[in-house]
Design a protein around this motif. Structure first.
Motif, PDB file in Angstrom:
ATOM      1  N   ALA A  19     123.160 -39.015   0.724  1.00 34.70           N
ATOM      2  CA  ALA A  19     123.234 -38.816   2.172  1.00 34.70           C
ATOM      3  C   ALA A  19     123.620 -37.383   2.508  1.00 34.70           C
ATOM      4  O   ALA A  19     123.088 -36.796   3.466  1.00 34.70           O
ATOM      5  CB  ALA A  19     124.239 -39.791   2.781  1.00 34.70           C
ATOM      6  N   ARG A  20     124.541 -36.826   1.742  1.00 37.44           N
ATOM      7  CA  ARG A  20     124.945 -35.430   1.979  1.00 37.44           C
ATOM      8  C   ARG A  20     123.746 -34.506   1.848  1.00 37.44           C
ATOM      9  O   ARG A  20     123.529 -33.619   2.682  1.00 37.44           O
ATOM     10  CB  ARG A  20     126.026 -35.030   0.976  1.00 37.44           C
ATOM     11  N   HIS A  21     122.943 -34.731   0.828  1.00 31.34           N
ATOM     12  CA  HIS A  21     121.768 -33.886   0.592  1.00 31.34           C
ATOM     13  C   HIS A  21     120.737 -34.064   1.708  1.00 31.34           C
ATOM     14  O   HIS A  21     120.186 -33.082   2.225  1.00 31.34           O
ATOM     15  CB  HIS A  21     121.169 -34.233  -0.763  1.00 31.34           C
ATOM     16  N   GLN A  22     120.470 -35.307   2.082  1.00 25.58           N
ATOM     17  CA  GLN A  22     119.474 -35.575   3.123  1.00 25.58           C
ATOM     18  C   GLN A  22     119.916 -35.018   4.472  1.00 25.58           C
ATOM     19  O   GLN A  22     119.116 -34.442   5.212  1.00 25.58           O
ATOM     20  CB  GLN A  22     119.228 -37.083   3.222  1.00 25.58           C
ATOM     21  N   LEU A  23     121.178 -35.184   4.795  1.00 26.63           N
ATOM     22  CA  LEU A  23     121.683 -34.657   6.069  1.00 26.63           C
ATOM     23  C   LEU A  23     121.624 -33.137   6.081  1.00 26.63           C
ATOM     24  O   LEU A  23     121.225 -32.536   7.078  1.00 26.63           O
ATOM     25  CB  LEU A  23     123.110 -35.156   6.303  1.00 26.63           C
TER      26      LEU A  23
END
Length: 334
Positions: free
Chosen positions: A285-289
Protein backbone atom coordinates in the motif's frame (compact mmCIF):
# COMPACT_ATOMS: atom_id res chain seq x y z
CA UNK A 1 4.00 13.52 4.68
CA UNK A 2 0.88 14.14 2.62
CA UNK A 3 -2.17 14.85 4.80
CA UNK A 4 -4.67 12.00 4.91
CA UNK A 5 -8.37 12.30 5.64
CA UNK A 6 -11.24 9.83 5.93
CA UNK A 7 -14.36 9.54 3.76
CA UNK A 8 -17.00 7.40 5.46
CA UNK A 9 -20.25 6.26 3.88
CA UNK A 10 -21.54 4.74 7.13
CA UNK A 11 -21.73 1.37 5.38
CA UNK A 12 -24.56 -0.93 6.45
CA UNK A 13 -23.04 -4.38 6.20
CA UNK A 14 -25.10 -7.42 5.39
CA UNK A 15 -27.16 -8.45 8.42
CA UNK A 16 -26.56 -5.22 10.36
CA UNK A 17 -28.53 -2.00 10.95
CA UNK A 18 -28.10 1.72 10.36
CA UNK A 19 -27.67 2.18 14.11
CA UNK A 20 -24.66 -0.13 14.11
CA UNK A 21 -23.29 1.69 11.06
CA UNK A 22 -23.44 5.00 12.95
CA UNK A 23 -21.69 3.55 15.99
CA UNK A 24 -19.00 2.16 13.71
CA UNK A 25 -18.61 5.59 12.10
CA UNK A 26 -18.07 7.18 15.50
CA UNK A 27 -15.47 4.55 16.36
CA UNK A 28 -13.68 5.14 13.06
CA UNK A 29 -13.70 8.90 13.63
CA UNK A 30 -12.20 8.43 17.10
CA UNK A 31 -9.44 6.24 15.66
CA UNK A 32 -8.78 8.71 12.83
CA UNK A 33 -8.45 11.48 15.39
CA UNK A 34 -5.92 9.50 17.43
CA UNK A 35 -3.90 8.53 14.34
CA UNK A 36 -3.64 12.06 12.96
CA UNK A 37 -6.03 12.01 10.03
CA UNK A 38 -6.95 15.61 9.21
CA UNK A 39 -10.68 15.34 8.42
CA UNK A 40 -13.57 12.95 8.76
CA UNK A 41 -16.16 13.47 6.04
CA UNK A 42 -19.45 11.72 5.37
CA UNK A 43 -21.31 11.57 2.07
CA UNK A 44 -24.97 12.13 1.24
CA UNK A 45 -26.63 9.26 -0.60
CA UNK A 46 -30.28 8.28 -0.80
CA UNK A 47 -32.27 5.10 -1.42
CA UNK A 48 -29.12 2.99 -0.97
CA UNK A 49 -29.58 -0.08 1.28
CA UNK A 50 -25.87 -0.17 2.10
CA UNK A 51 -25.29 3.52 2.96
CA UNK A 52 -26.66 5.07 6.16
CA UNK A 53 -25.44 8.68 5.84
CA UNK A 54 -28.48 10.12 4.04
CA UNK A 55 -29.21 12.68 6.79
CA UNK A 56 -25.61 13.83 6.67
CA UNK A 57 -25.78 16.85 8.99
CA UNK A 58 -27.60 14.81 11.64
CA UNK A 59 -25.05 12.01 11.74
CA UNK A 60 -22.18 14.54 11.69
CA UNK A 61 -23.64 16.05 14.86
CA UNK A 62 -23.37 12.61 16.48
CA UNK A 63 -19.80 12.08 15.23
CA UNK A 64 -18.84 15.52 16.51
CA UNK A 65 -20.11 14.62 19.97
CA UNK A 66 -17.88 11.53 20.01
CA UNK A 67 -14.67 13.33 18.96
CA UNK A 68 -12.65 16.30 20.17
CA UNK A 69 -10.59 18.02 17.49
CA UNK A 70 -10.66 16.28 14.11
CA UNK A 71 -12.37 18.33 11.41
CA UNK A 72 -15.74 16.86 10.43
CA UNK A 73 -17.73 17.63 7.34
CA UNK A 74 -19.75 16.64 4.33
CA UNK A 75 -18.13 15.09 1.33
CA UNK A 76 -20.58 16.08 0.27
CA UNK A 77 -23.95 17.68 0.51
CA UNK A 78 -25.75 17.26 -2.80
CA UNK A 79 -26.90 20.85 -3.15
CA UNK A 80 -29.62 20.26 -5.79
CA UNK A 81 -31.52 18.28 -3.13
CA UNK A 82 -31.72 21.20 -0.68
CA UNK A 83 -32.56 24.86 -0.40
CA UNK A 84 -29.29 26.74 0.25
CA UNK A 85 -30.85 28.37 3.32
CA UNK A 86 -31.50 24.96 4.87
CA UNK A 87 -27.89 23.92 4.29
CA UNK A 88 -26.63 27.19 5.79
CA UNK A 89 -28.75 26.65 8.89
CA UNK A 90 -27.73 23.00 9.29
CA UNK A 91 -24.03 23.64 8.94
CA UNK A 92 -24.30 26.85 10.94
CA UNK A 93 -25.71 24.67 13.70
CA UNK A 94 -22.80 22.24 13.40
CA UNK A 95 -20.24 25.05 13.44
CA UNK A 96 -21.94 26.55 16.51
CA UNK A 97 -21.72 23.18 18.28
CA UNK A 98 -18.16 22.38 17.17
CA UNK A 99 -16.40 25.71 16.43
CA UNK A 100 -13.53 25.59 13.97
CA UNK A 101 -14.11 21.96 13.03
CA UNK A 102 -16.69 22.03 10.22
CA UNK A 103 -16.15 21.63 6.46
CA UNK A 104 -18.88 21.80 3.83
CA UNK A 105 -18.28 19.99 0.57
CA UNK A 106 -20.86 20.62 -2.16
CA UNK A 107 -21.80 18.46 -5.12
CA UNK A 108 -24.25 18.96 -8.00
CA UNK A 109 -25.25 15.31 -8.46
CA UNK A 110 -28.35 14.04 -6.64
CA UNK A 111 -26.52 11.19 -4.89
CA UNK A 112 -29.27 8.80 -5.92
CA UNK A 113 -31.44 7.71 -8.84
CA UNK A 114 -34.07 9.82 -10.59
CA UNK A 115 -37.00 8.38 -8.63
CA UNK A 116 -35.42 9.20 -5.27
CA UNK A 117 -34.31 12.61 -6.54
CA UNK A 118 -37.90 13.38 -7.43
CA UNK A 119 -39.06 12.23 -3.99
CA UNK A 120 -36.50 14.54 -2.39
CA UNK A 121 -37.12 17.61 -4.52
CA UNK A 122 -40.58 17.09 -6.06
CA UNK A 123 -39.37 19.12 -9.03
CA UNK A 124 -36.44 18.13 -11.23
CA UNK A 125 -36.68 21.17 -13.48
CA UNK A 126 -33.24 22.81 -13.39
CA UNK A 127 -30.38 23.87 -15.62
CA UNK A 128 -26.62 23.62 -15.43
CA UNK A 129 -26.37 27.15 -14.04
CA UNK A 130 -28.48 26.42 -10.95
CA UNK A 131 -25.66 24.78 -8.98
CA UNK A 132 -23.28 27.77 -9.27
CA UNK A 133 -26.12 30.10 -8.26
CA UNK A 134 -26.92 27.92 -5.27
CA UNK A 135 -23.27 27.91 -4.15
CA UNK A 136 -23.12 31.71 -4.37
CA UNK A 137 -26.43 32.00 -2.49
CA UNK A 138 -25.05 29.78 0.25
CA UNK A 139 -21.94 31.98 0.52
CA UNK A 140 -24.19 35.02 0.85
CA UNK A 141 -26.04 33.49 3.78
CA UNK A 142 -22.78 32.83 5.63
CA UNK A 143 -21.58 36.37 4.89
CA UNK A 144 -24.88 38.00 5.87
CA UNK A 145 -25.30 39.42 2.37
CA UNK A 146 -28.52 37.68 1.35
CA UNK A 147 -30.69 40.75 1.17
CA UNK A 148 -33.05 40.25 4.07
CA UNK A 149 -33.31 36.51 4.67
CA UNK A 150 -30.91 35.47 7.41
CA UNK A 151 -29.39 32.09 8.22
CA UNK A 152 -29.53 31.79 12.01
CA UNK A 153 -27.33 30.03 12.97
CA UNK A 154 -24.94 30.36 10.07
CA UNK A 155 -24.60 34.07 9.39
CA UNK A 156 -21.11 35.37 10.14
CA UNK A 157 -19.59 31.93 10.69
CA UNK A 158 -16.40 30.83 8.96
CA UNK A 159 -17.31 27.50 7.37
CA UNK A 160 -14.92 26.50 4.55
CA UNK A 161 -16.73 25.49 1.37
CA UNK A 162 -15.36 22.86 -1.01
CA UNK A 163 -16.50 22.00 -4.51
CA UNK A 164 -16.73 18.29 -5.23
CA UNK A 165 -16.69 16.83 -8.69
CA UNK A 166 -15.87 14.07 -11.12
CA UNK A 167 -15.83 16.20 -14.30
CA UNK A 168 -14.57 19.50 -15.66
CA UNK A 169 -17.68 21.36 -14.46
CA UNK A 170 -16.74 21.25 -10.79
CA UNK A 171 -13.11 22.03 -11.57
CA UNK A 172 -14.07 25.17 -13.49
CA UNK A 173 -16.50 26.33 -10.79
CA UNK A 174 -14.03 25.77 -7.95
CA UNK A 175 -11.38 27.69 -9.88
CA UNK A 176 -13.73 30.58 -10.67
CA UNK A 177 -14.90 30.93 -7.05
CA UNK A 178 -11.45 30.37 -5.53
CA UNK A 179 -12.52 27.33 -3.51
CA UNK A 180 -10.70 24.08 -2.71
CA UNK A 181 -11.50 21.20 -5.03
CA UNK A 182 -12.12 17.55 -4.13
CA UNK A 183 -12.18 15.11 -7.03
CA UNK A 184 -14.02 11.77 -6.73
CA UNK A 185 -11.17 9.71 -8.11
CA UNK A 186 -12.01 6.87 -5.71
CA UNK A 187 -14.94 5.84 -7.94
CA UNK A 188 -14.77 8.02 -11.10
CA UNK A 189 -11.09 8.57 -11.97
CA UNK A 190 -11.46 8.91 -15.74
CA UNK A 191 -11.21 12.73 -15.94
CA UNK A 192 -9.04 13.24 -12.86
CA UNK A 193 -5.85 14.55 -14.45
CA UNK A 194 -7.63 16.88 -16.87
CA UNK A 195 -9.92 18.28 -14.15
CA UNK A 196 -7.06 18.93 -11.76
CA UNK A 197 -5.08 20.63 -14.51
CA UNK A 198 -8.03 22.87 -15.45
CA UNK A 199 -8.61 23.79 -11.80
CA UNK A 200 -4.99 24.72 -11.15
CA UNK A 201 -4.59 26.68 -14.38
CA UNK A 202 -7.79 28.72 -13.98
CA UNK A 203 -7.78 29.25 -10.21
CA UNK A 204 -8.59 32.78 -9.00
CA UNK A 205 -7.65 33.65 -5.41
CA UNK A 206 -10.53 34.39 -3.05
CA UNK A 207 -11.13 35.51 0.50
CA UNK A 208 -11.17 31.85 1.53
CA UNK A 209 -8.21 30.55 -0.45
CA UNK A 210 -5.07 32.17 -1.86
CA UNK A 211 -3.86 29.32 -4.08
CA UNK A 212 -5.28 26.09 -5.51
CA UNK A 213 -5.86 23.19 -3.13
CA UNK A 214 -6.63 19.73 -4.50
CA UNK A 215 -7.88 16.75 -2.54
CA UNK A 216 -8.22 13.41 -4.34
CA UNK A 217 -10.36 10.46 -3.34
CA UNK A 218 -8.40 7.26 -2.77
CA UNK A 219 -9.43 3.68 -1.97
CA UNK A 220 -7.24 1.88 0.55
CA UNK A 221 -7.69 -1.63 1.89
CA UNK A 222 -4.63 -2.61 3.88
CA UNK A 223 -4.06 -5.83 5.81
CA UNK A 224 -1.20 -7.93 7.13
CA UNK A 225 -0.72 -9.61 3.75
CA UNK A 226 -1.51 -8.87 0.13
CA UNK A 227 -3.72 -11.94 0.00
CA UNK A 228 -5.83 -10.84 2.98
CA UNK A 229 -6.25 -7.32 1.60
CA UNK A 230 -7.37 -8.68 -1.76
CA UNK A 231 -9.87 -10.93 0.02
CA UNK A 232 -11.28 -8.00 2.00
CA UNK A 233 -11.55 -5.95 -1.20
CA UNK A 234 -14.06 -8.39 -2.69
CA UNK A 235 -16.77 -6.81 -0.51
CA UNK A 236 -16.55 -3.41 -2.18
CA UNK A 237 -16.08 -5.08 -5.55
CA UNK A 238 -19.38 -6.92 -5.13
CA UNK A 239 -21.09 -3.72 -3.98
CA UNK A 240 -19.85 -1.70 -6.99
CA UNK A 241 -20.92 -4.34 -9.50
CA UNK A 242 -24.35 -4.51 -7.87
CA UNK A 243 -24.69 -0.71 -7.93
CA UNK A 244 -23.63 -0.35 -11.54
CA UNK A 245 -26.08 -3.06 -12.60
CA UNK A 246 -28.99 -1.27 -10.94
CA UNK A 247 -29.42 -3.37 -7.80
CA UNK A 248 -27.61 -1.72 -4.88
CA UNK A 249 -27.05 -3.96 -1.86
CA UNK A 250 -25.79 -3.90 1.69
CA UNK A 251 -22.01 -4.31 1.91
CA UNK A 252 -21.53 -8.09 1.61
CA UNK A 253 -18.92 -10.28 3.30
CA UNK A 254 -15.76 -11.11 1.35
CA UNK A 255 -16.14 -13.81 -1.26
CA UNK A 256 -13.20 -15.99 -2.19
CA UNK A 257 -12.60 -16.21 -5.93
CA UNK A 258 -15.08 -13.43 -6.70
CA UNK A 259 -13.00 -11.78 -9.43
CA UNK A 260 -12.37 -15.08 -11.15
CA UNK A 261 -16.14 -15.68 -11.32
CA UNK A 262 -16.86 -12.34 -12.99
CA UNK A 263 -17.27 -12.08 -16.75
CA UNK A 264 -14.70 -10.00 -18.57
CA UNK A 265 -16.93 -6.90 -18.70
CA UNK A 266 -17.35 -7.04 -14.91
CA UNK A 267 -13.60 -7.20 -14.36
CA UNK A 268 -13.08 -4.31 -16.77
CA UNK A 269 -15.69 -2.27 -14.88
CA UNK A 270 -13.89 -2.82 -11.58
CA UNK A 271 -10.50 -2.04 -13.09
CA UNK A 272 -11.86 1.32 -14.22
CA UNK A 273 -13.80 2.21 -11.05
CA UNK A 274 -11.15 1.08 -8.57
CA UNK A 275 -8.02 2.05 -10.47
CA UNK A 276 -7.19 4.67 -7.82
CA UNK A 277 -6.57 2.24 -5.00
CA UNK A 278 -4.02 0.73 -2.67
CA UNK A 279 -4.90 -2.86 -1.88
CA UNK A 280 -2.32 -4.98 -0.11
CA UNK A 281 0.04 -5.23 2.81
CA UNK A 282 1.41 -2.14 4.47
CA UNK A 283 4.47 -2.16 2.22
CA UNK A 284 2.43 -2.76 -0.92
CA UNK A 285 0.00 0.00 0.00
CA UNK A 286 2.85 2.39 0.79
CA UNK A 287 4.32 1.79 -2.66
CA UNK A 288 0.99 2.12 -4.48
CA UNK A 289 0.04 5.29 -2.62
CA UNK A 290 3.42 6.87 -3.23
CA UNK A 291 3.19 6.13 -6.95
CA UNK A 292 -0.21 7.81 -7.07
CA UNK A 293 1.00 10.87 -5.16
CA UNK A 294 4.09 11.20 -7.35
CA UNK A 295 1.90 11.10 -10.48
CA UNK A 296 -0.92 13.41 -9.38
CA UNK A 297 0.73 15.69 -6.77
CA UNK A 298 -2.38 16.33 -4.65
CA UNK A 299 -2.38 18.54 -1.57
CA UNK A 300 -4.34 15.94 0.41
CA UNK A 301 -5.85 12.47 0.03
CA UNK A 302 -9.36 11.55 1.16
CA UNK A 303 -9.23 7.84 1.93
CA UNK A 304 -12.17 5.47 1.90
CA UNK A 305 -12.01 1.86 3.00
CA UNK A 306 -15.15 -0.18 2.40
CA UNK A 307 -14.47 -3.30 4.47
CA UNK A 308 -17.13 -5.68 5.78
CA UNK A 309 -15.56 -6.38 9.18
CA UNK A 310 -15.35 -3.22 11.29
CA UNK A 311 -12.18 -4.24 13.11
CA UNK A 312 -10.48 -5.00 9.81
CA UNK A 313 -11.57 -1.57 8.55
CA UNK A 314 -10.06 0.13 11.58
CA UNK A 315 -6.86 -1.85 11.10
CA UNK A 316 -6.72 -0.84 7.43
CA UNK A 317 -6.71 2.87 8.33
CA UNK A 318 -4.11 2.29 11.02
CA UNK A 319 -1.77 0.35 8.73
CA UNK A 320 -2.13 2.97 6.00
CA UNK A 321 -1.20 5.81 8.32
CA UNK A 322 1.87 3.97 9.62
CA UNK A 323 2.86 3.24 6.01
CA UNK A 324 2.65 6.92 5.08
CA UNK A 325 4.58 7.93 8.18
CA UNK A 326 7.25 5.39 7.26
CA UNK A 327 7.49 6.95 3.79
CA UNK A 328 7.96 10.43 5.24
CA UNK A 329 10.70 9.21 7.57
CA UNK A 330 12.67 7.40 4.86
CA UNK A 331 15.69 9.51 3.85
CA UNK A 332 16.10 10.29 0.19
CA UNK A 333 19.35 9.74 -1.67
CA UNK A 334 21.10 11.70 -4.35
Amino acid sequence: MIPLSVLDLAPIVEGATAGQAFRNSAGLAQLAERLGYRRFWMAEHHSMPGIASAATAVVLAYVGSQTSNIRIGAGGIMLPNHAPLTVAEQFGTLESLYPGRIDLGLGRAPGTDQAAAHALRRNLASDENQFPRDVVELQEYFRGESGGVRAVPGEGLNIPLWILGSSLFGAQLAAMLGLPYAFASHFAPQMMMEAVSVYRERFKPSEQLAKPYVMLGFNAIVADTDEEAKRLATSVQQAFVALRTGRPIQLPPPKAGYLEELPLEGRALLRSILSVSAIGSRETARHQLQQFVDRTKPDELMVTSQVFDHEARLKSYELLMTAVQQTSETPTTG
